[in-house]
Design a protein around this motif. Structure first.
Motif, mmCIF file in Angstrom:
data_model
loop_
_atom_site.group_PDB
_atom_site.id
_atom_site.type_symbol
_atom_site.label_atom_id
_atom_site.label_comp_id
_atom_site.label_asym_id
_atom_site.label_seq_id
_atom_site.Cartn_x
_atom_site.Cartn_y
_atom_site.Cartn_z
ATOM 1 N N LEU A 58 0.870 -1.030 0.132
ATOM 2 C CA LEU A 58 -0.029 -0.129 -0.074
ATOM 3 C C LEU A 58 0.921 1.224 -0.148
ATOM 4 O O LEU A 58 1.746 1.387 1.033
ATOM 5 C CB LEU A 58 -1.030 0.038 1.082
ATOM 6 C CG LEU A 58 -1.907 -1.341 1.282
ATOM 7 C CD1 LEU A 58 -2.431 -1.164 2.493
ATOM 8 C CD2 LEU A 58 -2.930 -1.232 0.037
ATOM 9 N N LEU A 59 0.623 1.893 -1.258
ATOM 10 C CA LEU A 59 1.911 2.875 -1.281
ATOM 11 C C LEU A 59 1.145 4.494 -1.504
ATOM 12 O O LEU A 59 0.385 4.742 -2.162
ATOM 13 C CB LEU A 59 2.467 2.623 -2.532
ATOM 14 C CG LEU A 59 3.737 3.836 -3.091
ATOM 15 C CD1 LEU A 59 4.840 3.979 -1.963
ATOM 16 C CD2 LEU A 59 4.067 3.242 -4.404
ATOM 17 N N VAL B 65 1.079 -3.712 -6.157
ATOM 18 C CA VAL B 65 1.019 -2.548 -5.506
ATOM 19 C C VAL B 65 -0.306 -1.721 -5.631
ATOM 20 O O VAL B 65 -0.846 -1.634 -6.769
ATOM 21 C CB VAL B 65 2.120 -1.550 -6.042
ATOM 22 C CG1 VAL B 65 2.037 -0.212 -5.671
ATOM 23 C CG2 VAL B 65 3.621 -1.952 -5.901
ATOM 24 N N VAL B 66 -0.948 -1.135 -4.608
ATOM 25 C CA VAL B 66 -1.826 -0.256 -4.649
ATOM 26 C C VAL B 66 -1.465 0.990 -4.087
ATOM 27 O O VAL B 66 -0.935 1.202 -3.016
ATOM 28 C CB VAL B 66 -3.165 -1.016 -3.746
ATOM 29 C CG1 VAL B 66 -4.233 -0.086 -3.684
ATOM 30 C CG2 VAL B 66 -3.557 -2.424 -4.287
ATOM 31 N N MET B 67 -1.884 1.822 -4.923
ATOM 32 C CA MET B 67 -1.667 3.480 -4.584
ATOM 33 C C MET B 67 -2.791 3.811 -3.433
ATOM 34 O O MET B 67 -3.879 3.423 -3.859
ATOM 35 C CB MET B 67 -1.760 4.453 -5.773
ATOM 36 C CG MET B 67 -0.871 3.948 -6.833
ATOM 37 S SD MET B 67 1.125 3.827 -6.361
ATOM 38 C CE MET B 67 1.579 5.706 -6.504
ATOM 39 N N ARG C 195 -0.692 8.290 -14.306
ATOM 40 C CA ARG C 195 0.747 8.218 -14.044
ATOM 41 C C ARG C 195 0.868 6.679 -13.444
ATOM 42 O O ARG C 195 1.852 5.603 -13.710
ATOM 43 C CB ARG C 195 1.534 9.072 -13.276
ATOM 44 C CG ARG C 195 2.986 8.909 -13.307
ATOM 45 C CD ARG C 195 3.648 9.973 -12.725
ATOM 46 N NE ARG C 195 5.090 10.073 -12.560
ATOM 47 C CZ ARG C 195 5.896 10.623 -11.810
ATOM 48 N NH1 ARG C 195 5.404 11.613 -11.210
ATOM 49 N NH2 ARG C 195 7.253 10.526 -11.920
ATOM 50 N N ALA C 196 0.077 6.323 -12.314
ATOM 51 C CA ALA C 196 -0.039 5.184 -11.566
ATOM 52 C C ALA C 196 -0.270 3.847 -12.641
ATOM 53 O O ALA C 196 0.524 3.090 -12.351
ATOM 54 C CB ALA C 196 -1.033 5.341 -10.419
ATOM 55 N N ASN C 197 -1.065 3.955 -13.490
ATOM 56 C CA ASN C 197 -1.539 3.096 -14.404
ATOM 57 C C ASN C 197 -0.222 2.855 -15.271
ATOM 58 O O ASN C 197 -0.344 1.805 -16.127
ATOM 59 C CB ASN C 197 -2.619 3.436 -15.204
ATOM 60 C CG ASN C 197 -3.986 3.387 -14.141
ATOM 61 O OD1 ASN C 197 -3.874 2.414 -13.430
ATOM 62 N ND2 ASN C 197 -5.014 4.091 -14.455
ATOM 63 N N SER C 198 0.803 3.564 -15.527
ATOM 64 C CA SER C 198 1.703 3.566 -16.376
ATOM 65 C C SER C 198 2.758 2.421 -15.745
ATOM 66 O O SER C 198 3.587 2.137 -16.597
ATOM 67 C CB SER C 198 2.459 4.730 -16.708
ATOM 68 O OG SER C 198 3.168 5.347 -15.706
ATOM 69 N N PHE C 199 2.557 2.106 -14.439
ATOM 70 C CA PHE C 199 3.484 1.053 -13.905
ATOM 71 C C PHE C 199 2.725 -0.142 -13.807
ATOM 72 O O PHE C 199 1.691 -0.608 -13.065
ATOM 73 C CB PHE C 199 3.916 1.459 -12.414
ATOM 74 C CG PHE C 199 4.735 2.747 -12.539
ATOM 75 C CD1 PHE C 199 6.064 2.499 -12.203
ATOM 76 C CD2 PHE C 199 4.232 4.126 -12.482
ATOM 77 C CE1 PHE C 199 6.834 3.657 -12.268
ATOM 78 C CE2 PHE C 199 5.035 5.028 -12.258
ATOM 79 C CZ PHE C 199 6.547 4.713 -12.284
ATOM 80 N N VAL D 189 1.352 -1.726 -10.334
ATOM 81 C CA VAL D 189 0.137 -0.782 -9.766
ATOM 82 C C VAL D 189 -0.907 -1.813 -10.210
ATOM 83 O O VAL D 189 -1.197 -1.585 -11.476
ATOM 84 C CB VAL D 189 0.181 0.590 -10.038
ATOM 85 C CG1 VAL D 189 -0.754 1.168 -9.419
ATOM 86 C CG2 VAL D 189 1.601 1.161 -9.436
ATOM 87 N N LYS D 190 -1.664 -2.150 -9.435
ATOM 88 C CA LYS D 190 -3.044 -2.985 -9.754
ATOM 89 C C LYS D 190 -4.164 -2.112 -9.478
ATOM 90 O O LYS D 190 -5.106 -2.489 -10.001
ATOM 91 C CB LYS D 190 -3.051 -4.249 -9.159
ATOM 92 C CG LYS D 190 -1.756 -5.220 -9.483
ATOM 93 C CD LYS D 190 -1.419 -5.273 -10.901
ATOM 94 C CE LYS D 190 -0.278 -6.390 -11.194
ATOM 95 N NZ LYS D 190 0.147 -6.325 -12.725
ATOM 96 N N ASP D 191 -4.114 -1.216 -8.464
ATOM 97 C CA ASP D 191 -5.455 -0.519 -8.334
ATOM 98 C C ASP D 191 -4.971 0.889 -7.520
ATOM 99 O O ASP D 191 -3.523 1.124 -7.393
ATOM 100 C CB ASP D 191 -6.137 -1.276 -7.158
ATOM 101 C CG ASP D 191 -7.497 -1.002 -7.507
ATOM 102 O OD1 ASP D 191 -8.122 -0.030 -7.906
ATOM 103 O OD2 ASP D 191 -8.567 -1.824 -7.215
ATOM 104 N N TYR D 192 -5.785 1.617 -7.211
ATOM 105 C CA TYR D 192 -5.707 2.990 -6.913
ATOM 106 C C TYR D 192 -6.845 3.281 -6.054
ATOM 107 O O TYR D 192 -7.943 3.301 -6.274
ATOM 108 C CB TYR D 192 -5.732 4.159 -8.079
ATOM 109 C CG TYR D 192 -5.323 5.447 -8.010
ATOM 110 C CD1 TYR D 192 -4.141 5.867 -8.169
ATOM 111 C CD2 TYR D 192 -6.454 6.363 -7.649
ATOM 112 C CE1 TYR D 192 -3.951 7.292 -8.136
ATOM 113 C CE2 TYR D 192 -5.924 7.568 -7.543
ATOM 114 C CZ TYR D 192 -4.890 8.091 -7.572
ATOM 115 O OH TYR D 192 -4.455 9.362 -7.717
#
Length: 143
Positions: free
Chosen positions: A72-73, A102-104, A116-120, A123-126
């Protein structure tokens, strides 16, 4: 204090749906709330907490570290933001980092942060802060 700000383990026997969660957030209050939700769910075995993303990268780069199921980031942190953490962890850990989910976890409503999160790929969710009890099932589903 060492790199792990706090490590808590669920006292229940048996495998948990989520063995290990790492929380990376510079705000102690937000960390406490996330930890409380995870502990009360009885779905998480171990919770590792870091206020410093730099220390979290160092921890992840260790050969003998435990496997991390979910990170959780927080996005907005001083010195190294969540995106800089993702870049540093990818560089330091290589393919081992790609196995983490990784979940932002953020208060940001900025659509560019989501983009930007989706570019990694890691990262699977926000999720919006604070972490809610219903979010724990979403984390399990991501695994």
């Amino acid at each position: 204090m060492n790199a792990v700000a706090e490590r808590s383990e669920n006292p229940h026997d048996g495998a948990m749906p989520i063995e290990t969660v790492m929380i990376i957030d510079d705000d102690r209050f937000d960390q406490m709330l996330s930890k409380r939700v995870l502990e009360r769910s009885d779905m998480v075995g171990t919770i590792l907490q870091f206020q410093s993303p730099e220390e979290a990268v160092s921890f992840l780069a260790q050969d003998n570290r435990p496997a991390i199921d979910i990170i959780l980031l927080d996005i907005n942190m001083p010195r190294m933001n969540g995106f800089e953490f993702l870049e540093a962890a990818t560089k330091a850990c290589g393919p081992n980092f790609a196995s983490c989910v990784v979940v932002m976890l953020t208060t940001s409503l900025d659509p560019s942060d989501l983009e930007r999160a989706n570019s990694f790929s890691v990262v699977k969710d926000y999720f919006s802060k604070p972490l809610e009890p219903a979010d724990v099932q979403k984390l399990i589903d991501l695994l």
